[in-house]
Design a protein around this motif. Structure first.
Motif, short mmCIF file in Angstrom:
data_model
loop_
_atom_site.label_atom_id
_atom_site.label_comp_id
_atom_site.label_asym_id
_atom_site.label_seq_id
_atom_site.Cartn_x
_atom_site.Cartn_y
_atom_site.Cartn_z
N LYS A 41 0.80 -1.22 0.00
CA LYS A 41 0.00 0.00 0.00
C LYS A 41 0.84 1.28 0.00
CE LYS A 41 -4.06 -0.61 0.42
NZ LYS A 41 -5.18 -1.06 -0.43
N ASN A 71 -2.36 -0.82 6.59
CA ASN A 71 -1.24 -0.70 5.66
C ASN A 71 -1.26 0.60 4.87
OD1 ASN A 71 -0.04 -3.11 6.41
ND2 ASN A 71 -1.29 -4.31 5.01
N VAL A 177 -8.19 -9.10 -3.27
CA VAL A 177 -8.93 -7.90 -3.66
C VAL A 177 -9.56 -7.25 -2.43
CG1 VAL A 177 -10.65 -6.94 -5.22
CG2 VAL A 177 -9.45 -9.05 -5.85
N GLY A 230 -7.69 -7.22 5.25
CA GLY A 230 -7.20 -6.52 4.05
C GLY A 230 -7.90 -6.90 2.76
N ASP A 302 1.87 -7.98 2.53
CA ASP A 302 2.52 -7.34 3.69
C ASP A 302 3.32 -8.33 4.53
OD1 ASP A 302 0.45 -8.57 5.08
OD2 ASP A 302 -0.23 -6.77 6.11
C1 PLP Z 1 -2.91 -6.99 4.04
C2 PLP Z 1 -3.60 -6.56 2.80
N1 PLP Z 1 -3.80 -7.45 1.84
C3 PLP Z 1 -4.45 -7.13 0.70
C4 PLP Z 1 -4.95 -5.87 0.49
C5 PLP Z 1 -5.73 -5.60 -0.76
O1 PLP Z 1 -5.15 -4.71 -1.67
P1 PLP Z 1 -6.05 -3.73 -2.51
O2 PLP Z 1 -6.70 -2.77 -1.54
O3 PLP Z 1 -5.11 -3.03 -3.43
O4 PLP Z 1 -7.09 -4.52 -3.24
C6 PLP Z 1 -4.77 -4.91 1.48
C7 PLP Z 1 -5.34 -3.59 1.35
O5 PLP Z 1 -5.57 -2.88 2.31
C8 PLP Z 1 -4.07 -5.26 2.67
O6 PLP Z 1 -3.87 -4.36 3.65
#
Ligand code: PLP
Length: 323
Positions: A41, A71, A177, A230, A302
């Motif tokens: 992020k 993040n 996603v 996330g 992450d």
């Molecule tokens: C740990 C984690 N994994 C996956 C994602 C997903 O990414 P995106 O928001 O670009 O779809 C995020 C987003 O906040 C995250 O913090």
């Protein structure tokens, strides 16, 4: 480098060797914890701030307010330190305590909001962020869900990196996603280079994405609490472009947690929980569809430190009934 934010991007692409038993083709992981904020992020956080400055929306001494699972907040906080802004973040109470402490450590104010309320409930972390933005003068609410700078950051950096690092050999691209920025920005770039590249979106049980992609129906019955952090949503963020995601696979909290622990032990990749979701789901697809010459890239968003109190804690895992 003049500042730590200049270290964002150009993360390594690492072959998975042991969790891939029985799979044809090459499986590569894009290890995003090498970013200075330890997550993918950082890329979009910096871009959202720089685009807001260019548009004249963010002025010296301003305050950045965002709803974040942690993040994005870290990336925004690093950008704010580089550029002299204040940060206030709203976060849902299901996120790790570590994520709150990390954001406070880099100077942000953190407001914890209840998870199990509807997005339009005034207590939700989306609503609290919006309200603070209205009340605090010279503040911006980047809104990572709908802000096009989010996908654009990945179109400009993650996509070209993968194309160059694989020397154009990438055939499949898989990512979890959440806001959709990572998968859609990257997929847009990759599909422009080679329209045959297949993109696999990883979703959670308790999220609306998979059913929406398959039926066009936003089904509220699909929404229930889950633990993975996330990914998965109870809203349709504007950064999710369903035309760029060929299919979704749902992964359970438990399967994701166990795969994350395997990545640490068997690959030496001490990564976060949604990395296990991404690898578990992507390998399910790969087992059935990948051929010898195919190259699949999986994004690992992450670092494991953010989950020490949860999936890397044996007592916590036993309490869940997962060990
Ligand atoms: C740990 C984690 N994994 C996956 C994602 C997903 O990414 P995106 O928001 O670009 O779809 C995020 C987003 O906040 C995250 O913090």
């Amino acid at each position: 480098m003049n500042h730590i934010v200049e270290a964002i991007g150009n993360t390594p692409l690492v072959k998975l060797n042991n969790v891939t038993d029985g799979i044809k083709g090459t499986i590569l992981a894009k290890v995003e914890y090498f970013n200075p904020g330890n997550s993918v992020k950082d890329r979009m956080a910096l871009k959202m701030i720089e685009d807001a400055e260019k548009a004249g929306l963010l002025k010296p001494g301003g305050t950045i307010i965002e709803g974040t699972s942690g993040n994005t907040g870290m990336g925004l906080a690093l950008a704010a330190i580089a550029k002299g802004y204040k940060c206030i973040f709203t976060m849902s109470d299901k996120q790790s305590k570590e994520k709150q402490d990390i954001l406070r450590a880099v100077g942000a104010e953190v407001i914890v909001c209840p998870t199990n309320v509807a997005p339009d409930d005034p207590r939700s972390y989306y609503s609290v962020a919006r309200k603070l933005n209205q009340e605090i003068p010279n503040s911006i609410y980047p809104n990572q869900y709908d802000n096009p700078s989010n996908s654009a950051a990945h179109y400009e950096t993650t996509g070209p990196e993968l194309w160059q690092q694989t020397e154009g050999k990438i055939t499949h691209y898989a990512a979890g996603v959440g806001t959709g920025g990572t998968i859609c920005g990257t997929a847009k770039y990759l599909k422009e280079q080679n329209p045959n590249i297949v993109t696999v979106g990883l979703d959670t049980y308790g999220s609306v994405f998979k059913k929406y992609k398959e039926t066009g129906i936003f089904d509220e019955n699909e929404i229930y609490p889950y633990k993975t952090e996330g990914i998965g949503e109870d809203i349709l963020p504007k950064n999710v472009n369903f035309d760029l995601i060929d299919l979704f696979i749902k992964v359970s909290d438990k399967d994701a947690a166990l795969m994350t622990r395997r990545l640490a032990k068997e690959e030496g990749l001490f990564v976060g929980w949604s990395c296990g979701s991404a690898v578990y789901g992507a390998l399910e697809y790969a087992k059935e569809h990948l051929k010898e010459d195919d190259t699949m890239v999986i994004v690992l968003p992450d670092h494991g430190t953010r989950y020490l109190g949860k999936i890397y804690n044996d007592d916590w895992m036993r309490e869940q009934g997962w060990l």
